[in-house]
Design a protein around this motif. Structure first.
Motif, short mmCIF file in Angstrom:
data_model
loop_
_atom_site.label_atom_id
_atom_site.label_comp_id
_atom_site.label_asym_id
_atom_site.label_seq_id
_atom_site.Cartn_x
_atom_site.Cartn_y
_atom_site.Cartn_z
N VAL A 45 0.84 -1.20 0.00
CA VAL A 45 0.00 0.00 0.00
C VAL A 45 0.87 1.25 0.00
O VAL A 45 0.61 2.21 -0.74
CB VAL A 45 -0.95 -0.01 1.22
CG1 VAL A 45 -1.68 1.32 1.33
CG2 VAL A 45 -1.95 -1.15 1.11
N GLY A 46 1.92 1.25 0.82
CA GLY A 46 2.80 2.42 0.88
C GLY A 46 3.52 2.68 -0.42
O GLY A 46 3.58 3.82 -0.90
N ALA A 47 4.09 1.63 -1.02
CA ALA A 47 4.84 1.80 -2.27
C ALA A 47 3.92 2.23 -3.41
O ALA A 47 4.25 3.15 -4.18
CB ALA A 47 5.55 0.49 -2.63
N SER A 48 2.76 1.59 -3.53
CA SER A 48 1.83 1.97 -4.61
C SER A 48 1.26 3.37 -4.37
O SER A 48 1.00 4.12 -5.32
CB SER A 48 0.70 0.94 -4.71
OG SER A 48 0.02 0.81 -3.47
N GLY A 49 1.07 3.73 -3.09
CA GLY A 49 0.57 5.07 -2.79
C GLY A 49 1.54 6.16 -3.19
O GLY A 49 1.13 7.24 -3.67
N GLN A 74 -3.57 4.69 -18.74
CA GLN A 74 -2.42 3.86 -18.34
C GLN A 74 -2.90 2.63 -17.57
O GLN A 74 -2.32 2.24 -16.56
CB GLN A 74 -1.46 4.67 -17.46
CG GLN A 74 -0.75 5.79 -18.16
CD GLN A 74 0.27 6.47 -17.25
OE1 GLN A 74 0.42 6.11 -16.09
NE2 GLN A 74 0.97 7.45 -17.78
N TRP A 75 -3.95 2.00 -18.07
CA TRP A 75 -4.54 0.86 -17.35
C TRP A 75 -3.53 -0.26 -17.14
O TRP A 75 -3.59 -1.01 -16.16
CB TRP A 75 -5.73 0.32 -18.12
CG TRP A 75 -5.37 -0.21 -19.48
CD1 TRP A 75 -5.37 0.46 -20.66
CD2 TRP A 75 -4.91 -1.54 -19.78
NE1 TRP A 75 -4.95 -0.34 -21.69
CE2 TRP A 75 -4.67 -1.59 -21.18
CE3 TRP A 75 -4.70 -2.69 -19.03
CZ2 TRP A 75 -4.21 -2.74 -21.81
CZ3 TRP A 75 -4.25 -3.84 -19.66
CH2 TRP A 75 -4.01 -3.86 -21.04
N TYR A 76 -2.58 -0.40 -18.08
CA TYR A 76 -1.62 -1.50 -18.04
C TYR A 76 -0.59 -1.32 -16.92
O TYR A 76 0.07 -2.28 -16.52
CB TYR A 76 -0.90 -1.61 -19.38
CG TYR A 76 -0.32 -0.29 -19.86
CD1 TYR A 76 0.95 0.12 -19.48
CD2 TYR A 76 -1.09 0.56 -20.66
CE1 TYR A 76 1.46 1.34 -19.90
CE2 TYR A 76 -0.58 1.78 -21.09
CZ TYR A 76 0.69 2.16 -20.70
OH TYR A 76 1.19 3.37 -21.11
N TRP A 77 -0.44 -0.08 -16.42
CA TRP A 77 0.51 0.15 -15.33
C TRP A 77 -0.11 1.01 -14.22
O TRP A 77 -0.26 0.55 -13.09
CB TRP A 77 1.79 0.81 -15.85
CG TRP A 77 2.81 1.02 -14.76
CD1 TRP A 77 3.24 2.20 -14.25
CD2 TRP A 77 3.51 0.01 -14.04
NE1 TRP A 77 4.16 2.00 -13.25
CE2 TRP A 77 4.35 0.65 -13.10
CE3 TRP A 77 3.51 -1.39 -14.08
CZ2 TRP A 77 5.18 -0.04 -12.22
CZ3 TRP A 77 4.33 -2.09 -13.20
CH2 TRP A 77 5.15 -1.42 -12.29
N GLY A 78 -0.47 2.25 -14.55
CA GLY A 78 -1.06 3.12 -13.54
C GLY A 78 -2.35 2.55 -12.98
O GLY A 78 -2.60 2.58 -11.77
N GLY A 79 -3.19 1.99 -13.87
CA GLY A 79 -4.44 1.39 -13.41
C GLY A 79 -4.18 0.18 -12.52
O GLY A 79 -4.88 -0.05 -11.53
N MET A 80 -3.16 -0.62 -12.90
CA MET A 80 -2.85 -1.79 -12.09
C MET A 80 -2.30 -1.37 -10.72
O MET A 80 -2.62 -1.98 -9.69
CB MET A 80 -1.83 -2.67 -12.81
CG MET A 80 -1.58 -3.99 -12.10
SD MET A 80 -0.31 -5.00 -12.89
CE MET A 80 1.16 -4.04 -12.50
N ILE A 81 -1.48 -0.32 -10.69
CA ILE A 81 -0.94 0.17 -9.42
C ILE A 81 -2.07 0.66 -8.52
O ILE A 81 -2.10 0.40 -7.31
CB ILE A 81 0.08 1.30 -9.65
CG1 ILE A 81 1.30 0.76 -10.40
CG2 ILE A 81 0.51 1.91 -8.33
CD1 ILE A 81 2.08 -0.29 -9.65
N ARG A 82 -3.04 1.37 -9.12
CA ARG A 82 -4.18 1.82 -8.33
C ARG A 82 -4.97 0.64 -7.77
O ARG A 82 -5.38 0.64 -6.60
CB ARG A 82 -5.10 2.69 -9.19
CG ARG A 82 -6.33 3.17 -8.43
CD ARG A 82 -7.39 3.74 -9.34
NE ARG A 82 -8.58 4.09 -8.58
CZ ARG A 82 -9.72 4.51 -9.12
NH1 ARG A 82 -9.81 4.65 -10.44
NH2 ARG A 82 -10.76 4.79 -8.36
#
Length: 521
Positions: A45-49, A74-82
């Motif tokens: 959670v901290g790293a993705s945040g 950016q669903w392939y990266w930003g969306g996945m991180i979210r």
């Protein structure tokens, strides 16, 4: 008397954990690592945040757009991180609550353990505060519902100079300053949470905050797969000029809000605060037997080796400078308020040796209610009169499988506070003095030990990987270690029968004529 409902739930828990043992193996059983898994999910959670903070726009007009952009473009990266951020948060809530329930069922929350339980209650508030403020930052219709509801909930307390809910009367009332403050809170609360998590494990020696690698890999793959299959999506953007429509809440964080909607703030506060107070007081409300006397150090027999400090599960034994003329620099000192009387320190003492020529077996550190001398005498008494082939002495934990049903003409049993209080030299003593043909050591399954580290220390000592070690000359085919929870009585009996059958096939050991069986009581 024990609570039958709690006993039934505990037995159900042990059966679930047995299933996990069979499915993924004892080392990777997630039920044994719930606290460590909560730590792992916190780091995700901290790293993705931190990543999500970079593109986030702290303005009322563009907050929703900035989140929507990384979720779609950016669903392939930003969306996945979210999505990882969201699902890891849910997973942390799940493991945290399961950890709380499990510690209660296994009775690891009262007595000297009150500190970890008591300091764990504020963690629940911090986790939920972090999650709710995170949903606010998206500033969609769900965030609007949470913001208005939380503001009205807090206003009911009447401790603020001005109404918080007035900030959400209409679009003009909401300013960019609110989102700047909100993201500050969303970062500050997890930092306080991290500090509180450190305090939570402060009194636990060798606290495990790192899950096993297979469990880390499996949990990570599960979160990534979930993020790709069911990505986190925003509701339509918030509009304070109209009421919210149909919502899809995250029940891991928003379970109290429907209660607030239907019963009002008074009932919601009563449930939240009442539950917290009840949880905080549980260590002192628990029905439990009289607390045993803490371990005691015998200065004439302590040489300051320090092994007992390494083995204590709760850091109750510390080394202090020695002031006498013994020639040793340090001496072990027991902190009574931290001691659970498990006896692991006694087993680790290099004076815990039944072969020493003495009328009374004295050790550097001992348990007054179950001294090493008493243990030797009871073993001699329980093995006296054993007849037939395959004589076995069963040594086990009082919190594990019940041992009394195993007693027989050829089988003696002795329940210990914890299997971790068994010195390997006693096994050597039993076989060397022909008190039995074999020794069966039974312990709680690792992860279920009432004293945390008993099974691990026992296994390592018998394998010669941790001092005190089982002497190399002891025939290993006459010693067996069997894991058995309180629900595995039949399995333990079957293991004993198989062990006795194996002993019958072994050649009888050659013993000196001077070896005689001794009865100490």
């Amino acid at each position: 008397m024990s609570n039958p409902i709690k006993t039934a739930l505990r037995n159900g828990l042990f059966r679930v954990e047995s299933g996990w043992d069979a499915l993924v193996g004892r080392e990777s059983n997630p039920m044994y690592c719930l606290g460590a898994m909560s730590w792992y999910f916190f780091w995700i959670v901290g790293a993705s945040g931190l990543y999500l903070f970079i593109p986030y726009d702290t303005s009322a007009a563009r907050a929703w757009d900035s989140i929507q952009y990384i979720s779609t473009e950016q669903w392939y990266w930003g969306g996945m991180i979210r999505s990882l951020h969201r699902y890891a948060s849910d997973a942390m809530v799940l493991t945290m609550m399961l950890h709380l329930l499990r510690e209660w069922l296994i009775d690891r929350y009262h007595g000297v353990r009150w500190f970890a339980w008591f300091t764990g209650v504020p963690l629940i508030w911090m986790v939920f505060a972090s999650g709710v403020t995170g949903y606010w930052l998206v500033w969609d219709e769900l965030a609007q519902y949470l913001a208005v509801g939380t503001a009205e909930w807090l206003d009911w307390l009447g401790i603020f100079g001005q109404s918080i809910a007035r900030n959400f009367l209409n679009r003009e009332a909401l300013t960019d300053r609110f989102f700047t403050l909100l993201i500050f809170i969303h970062i500050a609360v997890p930092l306080f949470l991290l500090f509180a998590m450190w305090v939570h494990i402060l009194r636990i020696n060798r606290a495990n905050t790192n899950p096993p690698r297979p469990l880390v890999i499996g949990a990570t793959l599960m979160l990534v797969a979930l993020s790709l299959i069911y990505p986190a999506q925003s509701h339509p953007p918030a509009d304070l000029d109209k009421a919210t429509s149909v919502l899809n809440p995250d029940w891991f964080f928003m379970g109290l809000y429907p209660l607030y909607d239907t019963k009002g703030p008074a009932v919601a506060w009563a449930v939240a605060v009442g539950a917290s107070i009840f949880l905080s007081l549980m260590p002192w409300m628990a029905f439990r037997r009289k607390r045993r006397k803490p371990a005691q150090v015998s200065p004439p027999n302590c040489n300051g080796c320090g092994v007992c400090t390494f083995d204590c599960p709760f850091g109750a034994v510390v080394m202090r400078p020695r002031q006498d003329e013994s020639g040793h620099q340090k001496i072990a000192v027991v902190q009574p308020d931290l001691c659970t009387s498990c006896g692991m320190c006694m087993a680790s003492c290099n004076r815990t040796n039944p072969f020493l020529p003495s009328q009374k077996h004295e050790t550097g550190i001992d348990i007054p209610d179950f001294s090493f001398d008493l243990m030797v005498k009871r073993i001699s008494a329980r093995t006296h009169g054993l007849v037939g082939e395959g004589r076995v002495m069963v040594l086990g934990c009082e919190h594990g499988s019940v041992l009394d049903h195993l007693k027989g003409p050829s089988v003696g049993v002795l329940a210990l506070h914890c299997t971790g209080m068994l010195p390997p030299s006693l096994i050597d003593y039993i076989l060397n003095k022909d008190l039995a043909d074999g020794v069966l050591v039974t312990a709680c399954r690792p992860g279920e030990c009432f004293y945390r580290l008993g099974p691990e220390w026992t296994e390592l000592r018998l394998a010669g990987q941790r001092v005190p070690k089982l002497r190399g000359a002891v025939p290993r085919d006459r010693v067996r270690l069997s894991w058995a929870a309180s629900t595995e009585t039949k399995a333990l009996a079957a293991d004993l029968a198989a062990f006795r059958a194996a002993l019958a096939d072994l050649p009888k050991p050659e013993r000196p004529e001077t070896t005689k069986r001794r009865v100490a009581e």
